[in-house]
Design an enzyme around this catalytic site. Structure first.
Site, PDB file in Angstrom:
ATOM      1  N   HIS A  93       0.820  -1.224   0.000  1.00  0.00           N
ATOM      2  CA  HIS A  93       0.000   0.000   0.000  1.00  0.00           C
ATOM      3  C   HIS A  93       0.849   1.268   0.000  1.00  0.00           C
ATOM      4  O   HIS A  93       0.522   2.232  -0.699  1.00  0.00           O
ATOM      5  CB  HIS A  93      -0.953  -0.002   1.211  1.00  0.00           C
ATOM      6  CG  HIS A  93      -2.000  -1.076   1.125  1.00  0.00           C
ATOM      7  ND1 HIS A  93      -2.160  -2.054   2.064  1.00  0.00           N
ATOM      8  CD2 HIS A  93      -2.938  -1.320   0.170  1.00  0.00           C
ATOM      9  CE1 HIS A  93      -3.153  -2.859   1.713  1.00  0.00           C
ATOM     10  NE2 HIS A  93      -3.632  -2.439   0.561  1.00  0.00           N
ATOM     11  N   ASP A 117      -9.847  -3.507   1.283  1.00  0.00           N
ATOM     12  CA  ASP A 117      -9.318  -3.780   2.626  1.00  0.00           C
ATOM     13  C   ASP A 117      -9.026  -2.492   3.395  1.00  0.00           C
ATOM     14  O   ASP A 117      -8.736  -2.529   4.591  1.00  0.00           O
ATOM     15  CB  ASP A 117      -8.055  -4.660   2.546  1.00  0.00           C
ATOM     16  CG  ASP A 117      -7.014  -4.080   1.615  1.00  0.00           C
ATOM     17  OD1 ASP A 117      -6.711  -2.879   1.710  1.00  0.00           O
ATOM     18  OD2 ASP A 117      -6.488  -4.829   0.763  1.00  0.00           O
ATOM     19  N   ASP A 169     -18.993  -1.243 -10.233  1.00  0.00           N
ATOM     20  CA  ASP A 169     -17.929  -1.662 -11.146  1.00  0.00           C
ATOM     21  C   ASP A 169     -17.039  -0.433 -11.444  1.00  0.00           C
ATOM     22  O   ASP A 169     -17.555   0.627 -11.816  1.00  0.00           O
ATOM     23  CB  ASP A 169     -18.605  -2.171 -12.427  1.00  0.00           C
ATOM     24  CG  ASP A 169     -17.591  -2.585 -13.467  1.00  0.00           C
ATOM     25  OD1 ASP A 169     -17.370  -3.781 -13.612  1.00  0.00           O
ATOM     26  OD2 ASP A 169     -17.019  -1.689 -14.128  1.00  0.00           O
ATOM     27  N   ASP A 188      -6.189  -0.281  -7.187  1.00  0.00           N
ATOM     28  CA  ASP A 188      -5.746  -1.279  -6.202  1.00  0.00           C
ATOM     29  C   ASP A 188      -6.587  -2.542  -6.407  1.00  0.00           C
ATOM     30  O   ASP A 188      -7.442  -2.884  -5.596  1.00  0.00           O
ATOM     31  CB  ASP A 188      -5.953  -0.701  -4.797  1.00  0.00           C
ATOM     32  CG  ASP A 188      -5.511  -1.669  -3.713  1.00  0.00           C
ATOM     33  OD1 ASP A 188      -4.921  -2.708  -4.050  1.00  0.00           O
ATOM     34  OD2 ASP A 188      -5.776  -1.383  -2.536  1.00  0.00           O
ATOM     35  N   ASP A 191      -5.592  -9.582  -9.383  1.00  0.00           N
ATOM     36  CA  ASP A 191      -5.077 -10.002 -10.701  1.00  0.00           C
ATOM     37  C   ASP A 191      -6.239 -10.051 -11.695  1.00  0.00           C
ATOM     38  O   ASP A 191      -7.386 -10.202 -11.295  1.00  0.00           O
ATOM     39  CB  ASP A 191      -4.448 -11.400 -10.592  1.00  0.00           C
ATOM     40  CG  ASP A 191      -3.429 -11.478  -9.474  1.00  0.00           C
ATOM     41  OD1 ASP A 191      -2.687 -10.504  -9.291  1.00  0.00           O
ATOM     42  OD2 ASP A 191      -3.396 -12.508  -8.777  1.00  0.00           O
TER      43      ASP A 191
HETATM   44  N1  SPD Z   1      -1.583 -11.334  -6.776  1.00  0.00           N
HETATM   45  C1  SPD Z   1      -2.115 -10.378  -5.896  1.00  0.00           C
HETATM   46  C2  SPD Z   1      -2.405  -9.076  -6.503  1.00  0.00           C
HETATM   47  C3  SPD Z   1      -3.132  -8.260  -5.514  1.00  0.00           C
HETATM   48  C4  SPD Z   1      -3.043  -6.848  -5.711  1.00  0.00           C
HETATM   49  N2  SPD Z   1      -3.988  -6.146  -4.897  1.00  0.00           N
HETATM   50  C5  SPD Z   1      -3.918  -6.381  -3.497  1.00  0.00           C
HETATM   51  C6  SPD Z   1      -4.956  -5.609  -2.777  1.00  0.00           C
HETATM   52  C7  SPD Z   1      -4.431  -5.027  -1.532  1.00  0.00           C
HETATM   53  N3  SPD Z   1      -5.137  -3.846  -1.169  1.00  0.00           N
END
Ligand code: SPD
Length: 316
Positions: A93, A117, A169, A188, A191
């Site tokens: 983060h 989160d 969305d 953020d 995948d």
């Molecule tokens: N392979 C994990 C990719 C995750 C990226 N985002 C994570 C979210 C955390 N806030």
């Protein structure tokens, strides 16, 4: 008073408030007491943590698991992929937020897409000039679970009046925003999957460019140059075709596949792109566990040569 989620919740702190059937209670108790290894499987490798499942829920979008671990504190897994953990979230983060925010004089209005989160919002809220953050998360269950079980990550961000949470969305959200509306847009996301792949497309980046003020900045997590090489390259290529300036920084999130991770920043502000100008920068540095200006300056020079070569070939 926060409303408790009505699903298979295994955390004992809250279980007294839940109306559960006996059979559920038994299953829950079993799962809670049992220590297991939970792995993210990725192309013949596994990235695992040992712990007890405290939340397991299938939302309309994905399977959500919170694991209570000794090594990482609480860890969040979505559809079999690690997203965040108490121990490692700052590596992720702080790197997504501060290179962007420290490079603008005035930041008032921020869009976060994903980030359910609360960790990205928490870092943005450190800046006193921030007046509004729209956090657009597709899956309301993630926010509900994070509010109850991942409080060490959000650290009170959900109670800050500057943060407005919208369940929508992300791509649809940006289409409905006026030109030049946000100072910063931060992606953020998880995948690419059937519901998040739009957030990796050139058409999405074009919409983001349109809604960011002319000297504002865009930042996205840009996957791993090792374990998601093609996606990583495509993100950088698409951003280079959209914005005038694009730079990628590399660091690590040890429990993501391969450990090496990246964040890419883009802007049409050629003059002072990624210059460290924010007046709050010193206090922000002090508040961070991972990021500081030195860390950042090294991380922006870390593009693996094989990625550099592929991107150079593509320029021709
Ligand atoms: N392979 C994990 C990719 C995750 C990226 N985002 C994570 C979210 C955390 N806030």
């Amino acid at each position: 008073m926060i409303e408790l989620p009505k699903y298979q919740v295994l955390n004992l702190e809250h279980s007294g408030n839940l109306q559960k059937k006996r059979s559920h209670q038994e299953i829950n108790k079993q799962m809670h007491e049992k220590k297991i290894w939970l792995d993210e499987l990725h192309e013949g490798s596994r990235y695992g943590l040992e712990g007890k499942i405290i939340v397991k829920k299938k939302s309309s979008f994905q399977e959500i698991i919170v694991l209570e671990t000794k090594a990482h504190g609480r860890a969040l897994m979505l559809d079999g992929c690690w997203m965040t953990s108490d121990k490692e979230e700052k590596y992720y983060h702080e790197c997504l937020v501060h290179p962007a925010l420290s490079s603008l004089h005035e930041i008032s209005n921020i869009l976060i897409i994903g980030g359910g989160d609360g960790g990205t919002a928490r870092e943005c809220l450190k800046y006193k000039s921030v007046a509004n953050i729209d956090l657009v998360e597709i899956d309301n269950e993630i926010v509900t679970i994070s509010k109850h079980y991942l409080q060490q990550i959000s650290m009170g961000a959900w109670n800050d009046k500057r943060l407005k949470v919208h369940f929508s969305d992300g791509f649809e959200w940006v289409k409905n925003i006026n030109d030049n509306y946000y100072d910063v847009v931060l992606i953020d996301c998880s995948d690419p999957s059937k519901f998040s792949s739009g957030l990796f497309s050139k058409s999405f980046y074009k919409e983001c460019q349109r809604i960011i003020r002319k000297d504002g900045i865009f930042a996205t997590q840009s996957e791993s140059p090792e374990s998601f090489q093609n996606i990583h390259i495509n993100i950088i290529k698409s951003l280079r075709e959209t914005f005038k300036r694009v730079e990628t920084m590399y660091s690590f999130v040890p429990f993501y596949p391969s450990g090496i991770w990246s964040w890419t920043f883009a802007s049409d502000n050629v003059k002072s792109f990624l210059k460290e100008v924010n007046i709050e920068i010193n206090s922000i540095e002090k508040s961070c566990d991972i990021w500081n200006l030195n860390y950042q300056s090294g991380a922006f020079k870390m593009m693996p040569n094989k990625i550099y070569k592929i991107l150079s070939e593509n320029k021709k």
